[in-house]
Structure formats: structure tokens, C-alpha cells
Write a protein that holds these residues in place. Sequence first.
Motif, PDB file in Angstrom:
ATOM      1  N   LEU A 151       0.820  -1.209   0.000  1.00  0.00           N
ATOM      2  CA  LEU A 151       0.000   0.000   0.000  1.00  0.00           C
ATOM      3  C   LEU A 151       0.856   1.262   0.000  1.00  0.00           C
ATOM      4  O   LEU A 151       0.484   2.278  -0.610  1.00  0.00           O
ATOM      5  CB  LEU A 151      -0.934   0.006   1.212  1.00  0.00           C
ATOM      6  N   ALA A 152       2.000   1.206   0.671  1.00  0.00           N
ATOM      7  CA  ALA A 152       2.884   2.371   0.733  1.00  0.00           C
ATOM      8  C   ALA A 152       3.331   2.807  -0.652  1.00  0.00           C
ATOM      9  O   ALA A 152       3.608   4.001  -0.892  1.00  0.00           O
ATOM     10  CB  ALA A 152       4.093   2.074   1.614  1.00  0.00           C
ATOM     11  N   GLN A 153       3.379   1.872  -1.590  1.00  0.00           N
ATOM     12  CA  GLN A 153       3.826   2.181  -2.946  1.00  0.00           C
ATOM     13  C   GLN A 153       2.835   3.071  -3.705  1.00  0.00           C
ATOM     14  O   GLN A 153       3.174   3.626  -4.746  1.00  0.00           O
ATOM     15  CB  GLN A 153       4.069   0.889  -3.719  1.00  0.00           C
ATOM     16  N   THR A 154       1.610   3.226  -3.188  1.00  0.00           N
ATOM     17  CA  THR A 154       0.642   4.113  -3.832  1.00  0.00           C
ATOM     18  C   THR A 154       0.990   5.576  -3.587  1.00  0.00           C
ATOM     19  O   THR A 154       0.527   6.453  -4.326  1.00  0.00           O
ATOM     20  CB  THR A 154      -0.779   3.870  -3.302  1.00  0.00           C
ATOM     21  N   GLY A 155       1.756   5.862  -2.532  1.00  0.00           N
ATOM     22  CA  GLY A 155       2.051   7.236  -2.162  1.00  0.00           C
ATOM     23  C   GLY A 155       0.922   7.922  -1.419  1.00  0.00           C
ATOM     24  O   GLY A 155       1.022   9.113  -1.083  1.00  0.00           O
ATOM     25  N   LEU A 156      -0.160   7.209  -1.138  1.00  0.00           N
ATOM     26  CA  LEU A 156      -1.302   7.761  -0.415  1.00  0.00           C
ATOM     27  C   LEU A 156      -1.151   7.544   1.087  1.00  0.00           C
ATOM     28  O   LEU A 156      -0.478   6.597   1.511  1.00  0.00           O
ATOM     29  CB  LEU A 156      -2.594   7.090  -0.880  1.00  0.00           C
ATOM     30  N   PRO A 157      -1.776   8.385   1.913  1.00  0.00           N
ATOM     31  CA  PRO A 157      -1.808   8.101   3.345  1.00  0.00           C
ATOM     32  C   PRO A 157      -2.510   6.767   3.598  1.00  0.00           C
ATOM     33  O   PRO A 157      -3.511   6.457   2.947  1.00  0.00           O
ATOM     34  CB  PRO A 157      -2.629   9.258   3.926  1.00  0.00           C
ATOM     35  N   VAL A 158      -1.972   5.989   4.520  1.00  0.00           N
ATOM     36  CA  VAL A 158      -2.553   4.693   4.870  1.00  0.00           C
ATOM     37  C   VAL A 158      -2.927   4.719   6.351  1.00  0.00           C
ATOM     38  O   VAL A 158      -2.134   5.160   7.190  1.00  0.00           O
ATOM     39  CB  VAL A 158      -1.573   3.538   4.597  1.00  0.00           C
ATOM     40  N   ILE A 159      -4.135   4.266   6.659  1.00  0.00           N
ATOM     41  CA  ILE A 159      -4.603   4.188   8.039  1.00  0.00           C
ATOM     42  C   ILE A 159      -5.058   2.765   8.314  1.00  0.00           C
ATOM     43  O   ILE A 159      -5.843   2.200   7.543  1.00  0.00           O
ATOM     44  CB  ILE A 159      -5.795   5.146   8.290  1.00  0.00           C
ATOM     45  N   VAL A 160      -4.560   2.178   9.380  1.00  0.00           N
ATOM     46  CA  VAL A 160      -5.030   0.864   9.817  1.00  0.00           C
ATOM     47  C   VAL A 160      -6.169   1.074  10.805  1.00  0.00           C
ATOM     48  O   VAL A 160      -5.989   1.711  11.846  1.00  0.00           O
ATOM     49  CB  VAL A 160      -3.904   0.047  10.472  1.00  0.00           C
ATOM     50  N   ALA A 161      -7.338   0.567  10.469  1.00  0.00           N
ATOM     51  CA  ALA A 161      -8.494   0.645  11.350  1.00  0.00           C
ATOM     52  C   ALA A 161      -8.617  -0.681  12.089  1.00  0.00           C
ATOM     53  O   ALA A 161      -9.056  -1.678  11.523  1.00  0.00           O
ATOM     54  CB  ALA A 161      -9.762   0.935  10.555  1.00  0.00           C
TER      55      ALA A 161
END
Length: 243
Positions: A37-47
Motif C-alpha cells: 500500500l505504501a507504494q501508492t504514495g497515499l496516506p494509509v490508516i489501519v483501522a
Amino acid sequence: MKIGIITQARATSTRLPAKVLLTAGGKTFLQHHLDRLAQTGLPVIVATTTNEADEQIVEQAGAAGVAVFRGSELDVLSRFAGAIRENELDGVVRVTSDCPLIDAAVVAEGVDRFRAEADDNLYVSNCLERTFPRGMDYEIFSAARLLQADADATLPVDREHVTAYLHQNRTGDMRLLNLPFDGGDASKYRLTLDTQDDRNLLTTLIEDFGAAELNCADLVAIMEKHPELHALNEHIEQKKLGE
């Protein structure tokens, strides 16, 4: 428009307990998932949940530099709503942490389409009509839509399954867009983690075929070339809504 990826994760999975904390190739499946997911460059949030059992999920997310929101175990809709508010998102990519080989480029393509239309009434996914393997799934929608669902939904099944209310109560102005797999119909393949047989396949792909570095098309090509891999989990039936 601030778009973030929210991935739901918990250790109390039923078919394969603590499945995202199991390891393959020296990393947990959750770490593989977050790396992709980090490769998208978007913020990632684990819920994740407030359960003590999910402390390891919080620790691994923190080590990966990923934000965490903790909420109800069963009311996953409220968990997503809380993550949206805390991170001030305008748009949401929903994925699940049992997809350790999710393709960042596949997700990014969906986000590009969503951004291009700049329409709060648009819902973009790649599994409305499934052609991708399971394990590549995403849903993209406006934060406003989900916050309204959080305010209105009352049935337990709608609270647990996040976007069920959106589908069943969508108004005429909500537009659905499905993005298919360029390589044809690969829907028979399971690259998701739900059972021990799924784990066996994913571990083999990661440890013997370098799957952690491969995209969706490469993974499908491997599955087509090696039917013995497909045989490892082709008998598994996906859990139905409400199960």
C-alpha cells in the motif's frame, strides 16, 4: 481532495486466527500488505479494534509509519467513520488486510479515475463484476457518503460490512464504476488470506516465486503456468455477507 487508504485489521479472525500476524518470507502478512500500500504514495490508516489482542497490529503499523485508528470490533462502519474524521479525509480507498499481495498500481488506477471525475456520488471498484483475483479488491468513495451511512445505518450486518449500506440504500445520484482486469478473467484465483490453504499458497508464492515484488499480472501468469498452485486453495468458498 485528500484521499486515504483505510485497511481494516484484527487478530480475532475466525477461520485462521491472527492470520495477518502470521509470517512468510521473514515478514508478517500485515507487513507485506502495508509495504504494498505504501507504494501508492497515499496516506494509509489501519483501522483496528480496541482489543488487547490487536496491540501487535498497532505496533507493526507504527513501525511501518502508518496511522492507526482503534474502534469497535463488530461496528466496523463506525471504525471507518472515526478514521475518516481523525484523518480529515475527503475520499476513501477501502481495502482489507487479508490481501498481502494487493497491487499498488491497481489501486492507483482506481484513485486516478475517482480524482478525474471529482464527483462525491461516484463509487469506483474492481470487484463489482469480478475479473481480478481475490486479494486485489478495493472500493473508492467519498468520505461524505460513508459518514452519511454511519449516521443512518442501523442493521448489524450494515455496521459490520462497511459498504453494505451504501449498496443497498444508494440513491439515483450514486454512480457505480467497475474497472476490470486487463488480462481477462482471473477471478478463479485466490490471492487472499482466509484459511490455512490460502496461507500455504501465499507462503509458496512469496518464498519460492518472489511474489512480494510482483504485480498482479505477473502473479496471474504464475498461477496460470502452475496449476498445482491453484489446486492448493481452489476449493475454498468465500464467506458470504453476514457469515
